[in-house]
Structure formats: structure tokens, C-alpha cells
Design a protein around this motif. Structure first.
Motif, short mmCIF file in Angstrom:
data_model
loop_
_atom_site.label_atom_id
_atom_site.label_comp_id
_atom_site.label_asym_id
_atom_site.label_seq_id
_atom_site.Cartn_x
_atom_site.Cartn_y
_atom_site.Cartn_z
N THR A 30 37.88 34.23 47.64
CA THR A 30 38.90 35.27 47.56
C THR A 30 38.61 36.30 48.64
OG1 THR A 30 39.12 35.00 45.17
CG2 THR A 30 39.92 37.07 46.12
N GLN B 263 42.20 40.66 46.74
CA GLN B 263 41.74 40.95 45.39
C GLN B 263 42.89 41.01 44.39
OE1 GLN B 263 38.41 41.10 44.49
NE2 GLN B 263 38.21 40.35 46.60
N ASN C 13 45.46 39.11 44.79
CA ASN C 13 46.07 37.78 44.89
C ASN C 13 47.50 37.86 45.38
OD1 ASN C 13 46.06 34.98 44.72
ND2 ASN C 13 46.84 34.96 42.62
#
Length: 377
Positions: free
Chosen positions: A160, A167, A169
Motif C-alpha cells: 500500500t 492509505q 485506497n
């Protein structure tokens, strides 16, 4: 020779003048390393490398790592080279630690060294994995370089991005790409670690710098899942990143068949390491002693650790002796007038003397390293 020497030698090698782009294939693993300047940068601040280490006749480990220097900060190329050289040297030094702990220790060592040099005003990303002959497979990530695996025809990003968008997404450029953490930031860095389960059933592995992330995810997946060798895939990724604008340096490491590493027999003498980047390979034939066992304390193979090169592949040594000379031999030959070559009988050459060999295309340069406190891995 100590680990500081190994670190410095790797760093000097990583900082050598190289073309703006290149490809290198590690055939035994079907692994390709590629890097390219792109169309809008004046310097390539990416570094990508694969380390192979032969611990004993049956023990080995492999480390893949990519670092992307932060262009908006101080000396991105030096930060990336420093981080990578410290990281790789630490992986060697702490080879007695479990693979997961080794990655964490090495990432933190890289962070401390870059922070010591630049005080938080310079840094880089770090994405890396380690796999060993015990089939331990772990990865670590800091920043916005990425690690992907291809499994059952689908490409999955296991890391990620350390950005606000990552963070959350979200693929949102308005949120900005400023890194929330990076190697060189100091005490607050918290590396993300990925366990063996993340790689179960995976066929291919891709590590990429953000220059490749201008490629749309669906297109990236179509390239990677295609049945092609690693060299073909790496070249396509570099070419496509340019077609997408070449906004940044692009570097990739592609492994087309992870089972080749998991079941490999590393083609090195015992006690040797070899580092490959996107241009060439560097081999170190002796490293400092570590006074602890490796992998398994009950493993009889660890008894070989106290031998000084006795377990090395004699055929490789003989082949090297036919083509390599030391700097001392060169000097003695120049000073002795009319003397025939001292290399005719290579038995006079100390077999235990560790050497750093740099293989770069047609060039073949030998640099000798002081042999004090060295041994076969």
C-alpha cells in the motif's frame, strides 16, 4: 574486510556512470531488472538490484530490492544508493536472523544511515523481498514503490502506497503524491512487512518504481499475465511507461516464475555473493565472519562456516585464476625487468584471498579486498 567495506563497494558500484537505461537478465531465476531515465528527468535516481548469496553447499538466500530517490529532496540518487548498499550489506551481516527480522533490521539500518547523512532532507523509497532455501518468503515496503504478484491470471498489489491516496485506497491525484514516510526520515519510520502467505500460489512477481504507475492498472495486468519471459515483460513495461509520457524514472524487477527461486540451486561458490542491477553483475568471493549459525542451529551444514573457503567450488576458482590477476601482481611485474609472468603457475596465488569482481559487459576489472577476518559464508 568488514561490512562497512562491503557497503562502500556496493555503493560505489551503484553510483558508477551508466547509460540512461538498460536491461539485465538473471537467467537462473528468469528474473529481469530494467531501469530507464524517462523523458522528463535529467538524472535516474532509481536503483534496482538482486542479491544472491550462497551460504553453504545446500543453503542460500536471494534478496530483491528497489529504491527510488526522492527527486524533490537532496541528492536522491545518493540516498537510493546509500539505502540499497546498507540494506544489502545488513542482509548479509544478519543472515543468522530469521528472514522477517533480517528485513526489518536492514530497512531500519538503511533509514538510520540516510538520516545520518541528510538529516531528513533526503530520502528514498524501499521495496524488497527475501527468499531462502528454507522457503521463507517475506517482503518489506516503505514509500510508494510497489510489489505486485500475479496469481491465477490476476495481478494483485500486495503493498500500500505511503501516501494519503494510498492509505485511503483512492486513485485521486488531487490528494497529492507526497510521501507520508520514507527511508531517511528518522525514528518515526515504520516499515510494512508482508508474510509468506502473501506469496502463496503466486506465479510472477513485479517490483516497480512510480514511473511505471502511470500505466493504467488494467493495462499493467494485461502485460504481466501474458505468457512471456521476464526480459520481454520488463522491456514492455519500460516502453509503455514512455508511451504514457515518461514522466519519471521507471525501474522494474520482474520474476516470471517464482518456483525457480523457491527450488533453485544458486550457481555460486559457497561463501560468495553476487549483486546484479539493470546493467551488470558484481561478485564478492569472501565476506566477514559472523559468529553465529545460519537458519537452523541444529543444521550440520553450519559446521562449514568456520572453514576458510574450503567448501568453495574449485572449478570456479580455477576458471577465475586463469583470467584474473591482483593489483599486487601487476605492480610486481612492472618492477621486475625481464622477468617472465608470475601468473604461469597460478598455484602461487593465495586461494583464500577474497576478491570483488565487477563484470560489466566486455570490461572485466578485478579489485582485491583485504582478506583479514574473512571466510566462506
Amino acid at each position: 574486510m568488514n561490512h562497512d567495506v562491503i557497503t562502500e563497494q556496493i555503493k560505489q558500484w551503484l553510483m558508477r556512470p551508466v547509460p540512461s537505461g538498460g536491461y539485465n537478465n538473471v537467467a537462473e531465476f528468469d528474473c529481469s531488472l530494467a531501469s530507464d531515465l524517462g523523458l522528463k528527468r535529467s538524472e535516474n535516481q532509481d536503483r534496482v538490484a538482486l542479491l544472491k548469496a550462497k551460504v553453504s553447499a545446500s543453503k542460500y538466500f536471494v534478496v530483491g530490492v528497489l529504491c527510488d530517490g526522492m527527486g524533490g529532496m537532496t541528492n536522491g540518487a545518493d540516498c537510493a544508493s546509500t539505502a540499497m548498499s546498507v540494506f544489502l550489506s545488513s542482509c548479509i551481516k544478519h543472515r543468522g536472523q530469521h528472514a522477517k527480522e533480517r528485513l526489518l533490521i536492514s530497512a531500519e539500518s538503511a533509514n538510520k544511515e540516510v538520516h545520518k547523512l541528510y538529516g531528513g532532507n533526503g530520502g528514498c523509497t524501499l521495496s524488497a523481498f527475501v527468499i531462502d532455501s528454507e522457503l521463507n518468503f517475506f517482503a518489506v515496503n516503505v514509500g510508494d514503490s510497489r510489489i505486485y504478484v500475479e496469481r491465477s491470471g490476476a495481478l494483485n498489489q500486495i503493498t500500500t502506497d505511503d501516501t494519503i491516496a494510498g492509505q485511503l485506497n483512492r486513485d485521486d491525484n488531487e490528494l497529492g503524491g507526497k510521501l507520508l514516510q520514507y527511508v531517511g526520515m528518522g525514528e518515526d519510520m515504520e516499515p510494512h512487512v508482508f508474510e509468506t502467505e502473501s506469496f502463496l500460489g503466486a506465479n510472477k512477481l513485479l517490483i516497480s518504481s512510480d514511473g511505471a504507475h502511470y500505466i493504467h492498472q488494467e493495462t499493467l495486468e494485461q502485460i504481466i499475465v501474458h505468457k512471456a519471459d521476464s526480459d520481454t515483460l520488463a522491456r514492455r513495461l519500460i516502453s509503455l511507461s514512455k508511451w504514457c509520457g515518461g514522466h519519471d524514472n521507471t525501474s522494474v524487477m520482474v520474476i516470471s516464475d517464482l518456483s525457480k527461486i523457491a527450488g533453485a540451486s544458486v550457481n555460486l561458490p559457497s561463501g560468495a555473493i553476487e549483486v546484479s542491477d539493470h546493467i551488470s553483475d558484481m561478485r564478492v568471493l569472501g565476506i566477514p565472519m559472523v559468529k553465529h549459525n545460519v537458519f537452523n542451529k541444529n543444521d550440520n551444514a553450519n559446521k562449514d562456516l568456520d572453514k576458510l573457503g574450503d567448501s568453495a567450488d574449485e572449478n570456479d576458482e580455477v576458471a577465475d585464476e586463469k583470467t584474473e590477476i591482483t593489483e599486487e601482481e601487476c605492480k610486481s611485474e612492472k618492477s621486475a625487468k625481464g622477468r617472465t609472468s608470475s601468473r604461469k603457475n597460478k598455484k602461487e596465488k593465495p586461494a583464500e584471498k577474497p576478491q570483488l569482481r565487477m563484470d560489466s559487459g566486455r570490461e572485466h576489472t578485478l579489485i582485491t579486498i583485504h582478506p583479514k577476518n574473512t571466510f566462506a559464508l
